[in-house]
Design an enzyme around this catalytic site. Structure first.
Site, PDB file in Angstrom:
ATOM      1  N   ASP A 273      -4.585   4.493  -0.236  1.00  0.00           N
ATOM      2  CA  ASP A 273      -4.467   4.585   1.285  1.00  0.00           C
ATOM      3  C   ASP A 273      -4.765   3.026   1.611  1.00  0.00           C
ATOM      4  O   ASP A 273      -5.637   2.911   2.894  1.00  0.00           O
ATOM      5  CB  ASP A 273      -5.116   5.569   1.836  1.00  0.00           C
ATOM      6  CG  ASP A 273      -4.912   5.883   3.445  1.00  0.00           C
ATOM      7  OD1 ASP A 273      -3.738   5.325   3.839  1.00  0.00           O
ATOM      8  OD2 ASP A 273      -5.829   6.443   3.949  1.00  0.00           O
ATOM      9  N   HIS A 276      -0.457  -0.385   1.934  1.00  0.00           N
ATOM     10  CA  HIS A 276       1.000   0.533   1.951  1.00  0.00           C
ATOM     11  C   HIS A 276       2.294  -0.616   1.866  1.00  0.00           C
ATOM     12  O   HIS A 276       3.234  -0.021   2.206  1.00  0.00           O
ATOM     13  CB  HIS A 276       0.993   1.274   3.281  1.00  0.00           C
ATOM     14  CG  HIS A 276       0.010   2.252   3.538  1.00  0.00           C
ATOM     15  ND1 HIS A 276      -0.241   3.309   2.482  1.00  0.00           N
ATOM     16  CD2 HIS A 276      -0.802   2.539   4.412  1.00  0.00           C
ATOM     17  CE1 HIS A 276      -1.267   3.975   2.692  1.00  0.00           C
ATOM     18  NE2 HIS A 276      -1.781   3.482   4.051  1.00  0.00           N
ATOM     19  N   ASP A 302       1.397   7.833   2.574  1.00  0.00           N
ATOM     20  CA  ASP A 302       2.180   7.022   3.643  1.00  0.00           C
ATOM     21  C   ASP A 302       3.462   6.454   3.063  1.00  0.00           C
ATOM     22  O   ASP A 302       3.826   5.309   2.904  1.00  0.00           O
ATOM     23  CB  ASP A 302       1.317   5.799   4.129  1.00  0.00           C
ATOM     24  CG  ASP A 302       0.300   6.220   5.080  1.00  0.00           C
ATOM     25  OD1 ASP A 302       0.638   6.395   6.152  1.00  0.00           O
ATOM     26  OD2 ASP A 302      -0.612   6.729   4.682  1.00  0.00           O
TER      27      ASP A 302
HETATM   28  C1  LIG Z   1      -5.204   3.507   6.717  1.00  0.00           C
HETATM   29  S1  LIG Z   1      -6.576   2.534   6.478  1.00  0.00           S
HETATM   30  C2  LIG Z   1      -7.648   3.648   5.662  1.00  0.00           C
HETATM   31  C3  LIG Z   1      -7.877   4.869   6.351  1.00  0.00           C
HETATM   32  C4  LIG Z   1      -8.767   5.891   5.632  1.00  0.00           C
HETATM   33  N1  LIG Z   1      -8.365   5.942   4.008  1.00  0.00           N
HETATM   34  C5  LIG Z   1      -8.886   7.319   6.077  1.00  0.00           C
HETATM   35  O1  LIG Z   1      -8.362   8.411   5.390  1.00  0.00           O
HETATM   36  O2  LIG Z   1      -9.427   7.382   7.115  1.00  0.00           O
HETATM   37  C6  LIG Z   1      -6.219   1.326   5.416  1.00  0.00           C
HETATM   38  C7  LIG Z   1      -7.167   0.247   4.996  1.00  0.00           C
HETATM   39  O3  LIG Z   1      -6.656  -0.423   3.731  1.00  0.00           O
HETATM   40  C8  LIG Z   1      -7.402  -1.485   3.837  1.00  0.00           C
HETATM   41  N2  LIG Z   1      -6.424  -2.532   3.403  1.00  0.00           N
HETATM   42  C9  LIG Z   1      -5.279  -3.068   3.965  1.00  0.00           C
HETATM   43  N3  LIG Z   1      -4.861  -3.926   3.067  1.00  0.00           N
HETATM   44  C10 LIG Z   1      -5.602  -4.048   1.904  1.00  0.00           C
HETATM   45  C11 LIG Z   1      -5.225  -4.710   0.763  1.00  0.00           C
HETATM   46  N4  LIG Z   1      -4.471  -5.577   0.428  1.00  0.00           N
HETATM   47  N5  LIG Z   1      -6.587  -4.435  -0.402  1.00  0.00           N
HETATM   48  C12 LIG Z   1      -7.172  -3.527  -0.011  1.00  0.00           C
HETATM   49  N6  LIG Z   1      -7.278  -2.774   1.181  1.00  0.00           N
HETATM   50  C13 LIG Z   1      -6.452  -3.139   2.197  1.00  0.00           C
HETATM   51  C14 LIG Z   1      -7.610  -1.919   5.419  1.00  0.00           C
HETATM   52  O4  LIG Z   1      -8.562  -2.776   5.542  1.00  0.00           O
HETATM   53  C15 LIG Z   1      -8.099  -0.475   6.062  1.00  0.00           C
HETATM   54  O5  LIG Z   1      -9.420  -0.447   5.847  1.00  0.00           O
END
Ligand SMILES: C[S@@+](CC[C@H](N)C(=O)[O-])C[C@H]1O[C@@H](n2cnc3c(N)ncnc32)[C@H](O)[C@@H]1O
Length: 381
Positions: A273, A276, A302
């Site tokens: 998650d 994406h 997603d």
């Molecule tokens: C949609 S949120 C997660 C929501 C959470 N899993 C929930 O169910 O409430 C997406 C997360 O992915 C992290 N993220 C974005 N790009 C990333 C990457 N390249 N590697 C690791 N984490 C990443 C962001 O910092 C964010 O915290």
């Protein structure tokens, strides 16, 4: 609190009485009690009593009684307070034998009801009370005590909670606003709930503070005997707590994923998650699938980004060579790798994925040996 001590206690609580006795005897009583009360506070319900009251939980171990005082007030998570002064008496007392509470919280049986629990209403101090046990004020106070004790007792159990409700309570994006993933997860993960799992979620911080770590706490609550690992691109180590470990990495860095999986895996469940971005989804899957245990799941959330060019997707479903839905289509072919005319097609995933469950915006990929033997070829088939 050491992870090792928590792990030992959880494992022993899922074993026989002798193992649990041996482990609790080898630990300091205060350490065992502190692991248990931490879990009780985490799992406790949100109180509904208008009138704030104090509930005492006493944990009995090795001839010692270790008391904890818990403040319960409407709409606020319960919390520990110092022992109240005599004019602010506790409303109710809950007594637990240490082994019984450990088994209720971390045991491997569902719906375990402890015979050792005793709940005692304590009379309100006459100085602060109305002086009559039947006055409306006294009745309201007793009602508040009953509601508060109910919230605390919710924390003393590992009975199956509803995942969709947990998502809302812990503020995960998985259920409520846009997504309805709760029932999907329930369908696949409920049979694993009582096991001692290692769960890895990529992306847990949320892009704003509303979802900070909520999904990790949701998984911790749902899997009462498990270890939850969260991997995120930003440092979120302030969210570490008993049974939750956060790790910092960019999921597009597959070397980092492999290093982390080697250190903390293998995992029973991996949930992507994160960014994406389609390329990241595909490369993370390829890197981490070898670190998912047989019988475990790799979950991708997603899937809509498959159709979004801004995430590396394509609005044309046929143009799916680099998308997450394209990955799932390839895996479907891979399931049948033994019937494919070209040997070796599908690589590691083909031989190690036994099932695919694709729903609106979420897919569950089952890990296992996919080598049943193909349907033999004969001239007429
Ligand atoms: C949609 S949120 C997660 C929501 C959470 N899993 C929930 O169910 O409430 C997406 C997360 O992915 C992290 N993220 C974005 N790009 C990333 C990457 N390249 N590697 C690791 N984490 C990443 C962001 O910092 C964010 O915290």
């Amino acid at each position: 609190m050491t992870h090792k001590a928590v792990e030992q206690l959880v494992r022993a609580a899922g074993s026989g009485a002798a193992e649990l006795d041996a482990v609790t005897a080898a630990m300091r009583p205060e350490q065992v009690a502190s692991i248990l009360i931490d879990e009780v506070l985490f799992r406790a319900g949100i109180p509904d009593n208008d009138w704030p009251v104090v509930i005492e939980v006493r944990i009995m171990t090795k001839g010692l009684t270790i008391p904890y005082f818990i403040r319960a007030a409407k709409g606020v998570p319960v919390d520990l307070i110092p022992q109240p002064s005599p004019d602010k008496r506790v409303a109710m007392r809950i007594d637990y034998d240490v082994a019984e509470l450990a088994r209720e919280l971390f045991g491997s049986r569902d719906n375990l009801e402890s015979a050792a629990r005793a709940t005692t209403p304590l009379p309100r101090a006459t100085k602060a009370g109305p002086g009559s046990s039947t006055s409306p004020e006294q009745l309201a106070y007793l009602g508040a005590a009953a509601q508060a004790v109910h919230a605390v007792l919710e924390g003393c159990t590992s009975k199956a909670p509803d995942l969709a409700k947990l998502a809302v309570r812990h503020r995960s994006a998985k259920n409520g606003l846009v997504h309805r993933f709760g029932p999907r997860y329930e369908r696949h993960l409920r049979p694993l709930r009582r096991e001692s799992l290692r769960v890895l979620e990529i992306g847990f911080g949320g892009y704003d503070s509303a979802f900070d770590g909520g999904s990790l706490r949701m998984w911790k609550h749902y899997f009462p005997r498990s270890w939850i690992f969260g991997l995120d691109i930003s440092d979120q180590s302030h969210l570490d707590e008993q049974r939750i470990t956060t790790l910092r990495a960019d999921q597009s860095d597959t070397d980092a994923l492999v290093r982390i999986a080697g250190q903390y895996g293998p995992f029973d469940v991996v949930i992507d998650d994160g960014s994406h971005i389609n390329e990241h989804v595909r490369s993370s899957f390829a890197a981490l699938l070898p670190y998912v245990r047989t019988g475990g799941y790799y979950v991708i959330e997603d899937l809509w980004t498959s159709y979004r060019p801004s995430y590396g997707g394509s609005e044309d479903p046929a143009d799916c060579g680099g998308t997450s839905l394209g990955l799932l289509k390839t895996l479907t072919d891979g399931l049948h790798h033994e019937e494919l005319p070209v040997a070796g097609i599908g690589g590691y995933a083909a031989a190690n994925v036994t099932g695919l469950h694709v729903y609106h915006n979420i897919a569950f990929i089952e890990k296992g040996r996919n080598t049943e033997g193909g349907v033999p070829r004969c001239p007429t088939v």
